[in-house]
Scaffold this active site. Structure first.
Site, PDB file in Angstrom:
ATOM      1  N   TYR A   1       0.641  -0.808   0.275  1.00  0.00           N
ATOM      2  CA  TYR A   1      -0.220  -0.373   0.189  1.00  0.00           C
ATOM      3  C   TYR A   1       1.211   1.386  -0.023  1.00  0.00           C
ATOM      4  O   TYR A   1       2.017   0.777   0.677  1.00  0.00           O
ATOM      5  CB  TYR A   1      -1.680  -0.271   1.483  1.00  0.00           C
TER       6      TYR A   1
ATOM      7  N   GLU B   1      -3.461   7.015  -4.234  1.00  0.00           N
ATOM      8  CA  GLU B   1      -3.041   6.327  -3.551  1.00  0.00           C
ATOM      9  C   GLU B   1      -3.544   5.149  -4.924  1.00  0.00           C
ATOM     10  O   GLU B   1      -4.189   5.259  -5.055  1.00  0.00           O
ATOM     11  CB  GLU B   1      -4.607   6.084  -2.537  1.00  0.00           C
TER      12      GLU B   1
END
Lengths: 399, 293
Positions: A122, A210
């Site tokens: 992530y 993101e």
């Protein structure tokens, strides 16, 4: 402003950030053709069909019309099979954890070459408000809901704050890579990736970038499997190319109309419309309606004053919502006098009519004159002594 | 006494557009000592305001400070140039920079905030109504007449909610020492904690009303400060209990994202710190009265 995944990958790819090969399509025929092209180019039979909507949770989301079908589908049976899936997805309603039960219609798909996934990570660049600087967040828990990771296993989230005068320093990028357990060539690729990503975030004035998941492939490549970008609306004036990516079909038409009239409007689920000057007062007007047992139908900030044009536009927008059974107007006339505001309300109401009762709370200079004008107008307006009185009255009338 | 501004404040205006000029005129009418203005292409001219006040225009803040001994600046410069105007004022050593401009890009404020670090200057705003010490000095866009000299400090992220609180205090006869709008943007200069500390040390301030809203953690930080250091009663209000997550409620900074910045978390933190929260905005003055005991 939000954009679609395919647009984010176009922006990132053009700036040297590795993304899988992909093609945006809007029809079954285009989907089949795109799949054929990707298989030819990459020699990989695996193709991924990804619904393009402005909401997260697409992979786990399902279609109302096709309950067995997910928002993201991995297809290994060739271009015709990709076309069939595209046919089902296009025009159908995808329901994810973020869309709510209403779901969102899928009008665009991203057909992407399959990627050989060895590890999922992530990565995000976003504002840390507490220090007023951008922050890199990274985690080994790729593909997961990061908010849950933050809550349950906060130690698995790595953070580096970026000094705007320097950018992400090499030692910070290195530390993030090692923290994720990356070594050797993969570590080097990651450092290049995150360094470039923070530069892109700055160049494009993003609110958020993101990458979830960021993938390490079987051959050690570091690549953005997903890409989500949101931009600072206040900075769009210097990014006309990004501004053009706005997909108005993803936004509420009433919110778009309000914006064009200089009003800040957000639709909610209740039945009491609100028209207020100032963002804080508008929020607390919603709160006070709820406090007395009602449900606000919207947030609406008319800005500094309340001119006849603004009031007329606001009434039109508020009453276009069929749920609305009454309107509470709450104006603190600061610089602008209350009689001027009352005149604006009266002529706005006369212009568009008033299908539901309206309670008006006015405060400020010449308040008595303003109230008298409203009372004498012969319109279906009820004046309130203060904000509390106004909220109680409108809640009572819409019960 | 008061904080930040008083009758000795010498103000210059950066940005003489329609809004800047209009509010400069109102500030002069309120009795504020406006000593100059800055406009890059109008240096050397004189701006004549209603009431016969004439103010010299300078090309730069540095020139304005040298000529007028100004000790405060108000920035009305449009969004694209606002951060630069703030940095220019800071470079010139302007002790107080109040920025009214709404819509400044976040990245510009990140840079400006970095630029201001370590400099002996204080930034209020952007996207704020300004600072006022009743009957002495008005810097910003608030309606002056609702204020009354008194003993309560007011600090708020919202403009119109500040006016609500101020008006209630005036009607209750409590009045204000100084009212400070810190602004609704996600990156700003001065925060609740800074202003609370100033009120804490101001002998004339007997109590403080702080008005927060959803987004960020400035209210939680303030609650922590109040619990540890505040020697005066604090009342408060938080806007946005009913705001849906993920939506920006008018102010750029008023957004609940990633489960952070909820009204509930702020209300809990402030209540735990002994701050007397008003159940509705109509009750802010009353909550202050109760807190004073």
């Amino acid at each position: 402003m939000k954009i679609h995944e395919y647009q984010a990958k176009e922006l990132l790819g053009a700036r040297g950030i590795p993304v899988p090969r992909g093609i945006m399509v809007q029809s079954e025929g285009q989907a089949t053709e795109a799949a054929r092209k990707l298989i030819e180019e990459t020699g990989n039979q695996v193709v991924v069909v990804k619904s393009q909507i402005h909401a997260g949770g697409r992979g786990k989301g399902t279609f109302r019309e096709h309950p067995g079908l997910r928002g993201v589908s991995v297809i290994k049976d060739g271009p015709e099979a990709v076309g069939e899936v595209a046919h089902q997805m296009l025009g159908s309603t995808l329901v994810t954890v973020q869309t709510g039960e209403a779901g969102k219609q899928v009008n665009q798909l991203y057909i992407e070459a399959g990627v050989d996934i060895a590890r999922e990570l992530y990565l995000a660049v976003l504002l840390d408000r507490s220090v007023g600087r951008n922050l890199v967040m990274a985690s080994t828990e790729g593909g997961m809901d990061i908010e849950r990771v933050a809550e349950e296993t906060p130690e698995k989230i790595l953070r580096e704050v970026i000094d705007p005068a320097i950018g992400l320093a090499a030692f910070q990028a290195n530390a993030l890579g090692w923290g994720l357990g990356l070594e050797g060539e993969v570590h080097k690729s990651f450092v290049r990736f995150i360094t470039r990503l923070t530069e892109v975030a700055r160049e494009l004035d993003t609110d958020l970038v993101e990458i979830n998941p960021l993938v390490v492939t079987g051959s050690g490549e570091v690549i953005a499997l997903d890409g989500k970008m949101a931009f600072d609306d206040n900075a769009l004036f210097r990014h006309p190319d990004v501004a053009e990516m706005r997909d108005e079909s993803e936004e509420d038409p009433a919110e778009i109309e309000a914006k064009s009239k200089g009003l800040s409007y957000i639709k909610l689920d209740g039945n009491i419309g609100c028209m207020v000057n100032g963002a804080g007062l508008a929020m607390s007007t919603m709160d006070i309606i709820k406090h007395f047992g009602g449900e606000p139908a919207n947030f609406l900030d008319v800005g500094g004053g309340a001119t006849a044009e603004q009031v007329a536009a606001a009434i039109r927008i508020i009453t276009a919502d069929a749920n609305v059974k009454g309107i509470l107007v709450n104006i603190f006339g600061g610089i602008m006098r209350c009689d001027t505001i009352a005149a604006g309300i009266i002529s706005g109401v006369k212009e568009v009519g008033l299908p539901v009762p309206m309670v008006v709370r006015l405060e400020g200079t010449n308040v008595d004159l303003g109230k008298k004008m409203l009372d004498d107008s012969g319109l279906n307006l009820i004046t309130a002594a203060d904000m509390k009185d106004g909220a109680q009255k409108i809640v009572e009338m819409t019960r | 006494m008061s904080i930040l501004v008083d009758k000795d404040t010498r103000l210059i205006v950066q940005g003489l557009g329609k809004t800047g000029r209009f509010h400069a005129e109102l500030s002069i009418a309120y009795g504020t000592n406006v000593v100059g203005a800055v406009h890059p292409s109008r240096g050397g001219e004189i701006e004549a305001f209603d009431g016969g006040v004439k103010v010299p225009i300078f090309r730069t803040v540095e020139e304005a400070m040298a000529a007028t001994e100004a000790n405060a600046s108000v920035v009305f410069v449009p969004p694209a140039g606002a951060a630069d105007a703030i940095m220019e004022a800071a470079a010139a050593g302007m002790p107080l920079i109040v920025t009214i401009t709404e819509g400044v890009p976040v990245a510009d404020m990140v840079i400006a905030k970095r630029y201001l670090e370590g400099k002996p200057v204080r930034l209020i705003g952007p996207n704020c109504p300004g600072v006022i010490t009743p009957d002495q000095c008005r810097i910003g866009i608030m309606p002056g007449y609702i204020h009354q000299p008194g003993k309560i400090g007011v600090v708020s992220r919202s403009g119109t909610l500040t006016y609500e609180a101020v008006y209630q205090l005036t009607r209750l006869g409590l009045g204000q020492t100084t009212a400070v709008g810190i602004g609704g943007d996600p990156v700003n200069g001065t925060n609740f904690v800074d202003v609370l500390a100033l009120f804490n040390d101001d002998p004339a301030t007997e109590g403080v009303i702080m008005i927060g809203e959803i987004g960020g953690t400035a209210e939680e930080d303030a609650a922590d400060y109040v619990a540890k250091h505040m020697r005066k009663p604090v009342a408060g209000f938080i806007a946005g209990t009913t705001a849906p997550p993920g939506r920006r409620m008018g102010h750029a900074g008023a957004i609940v994202s990633g489960g952070k910045g909820t009204a509930q978390a702020k209300i809990e933190a402030m209540t735990a710190a002994g701050i007397n929260l008003a159940p509705t905005p109509t009750d802010m003055g009353q909550a202050m009265l109760e807190a004073l005991g």
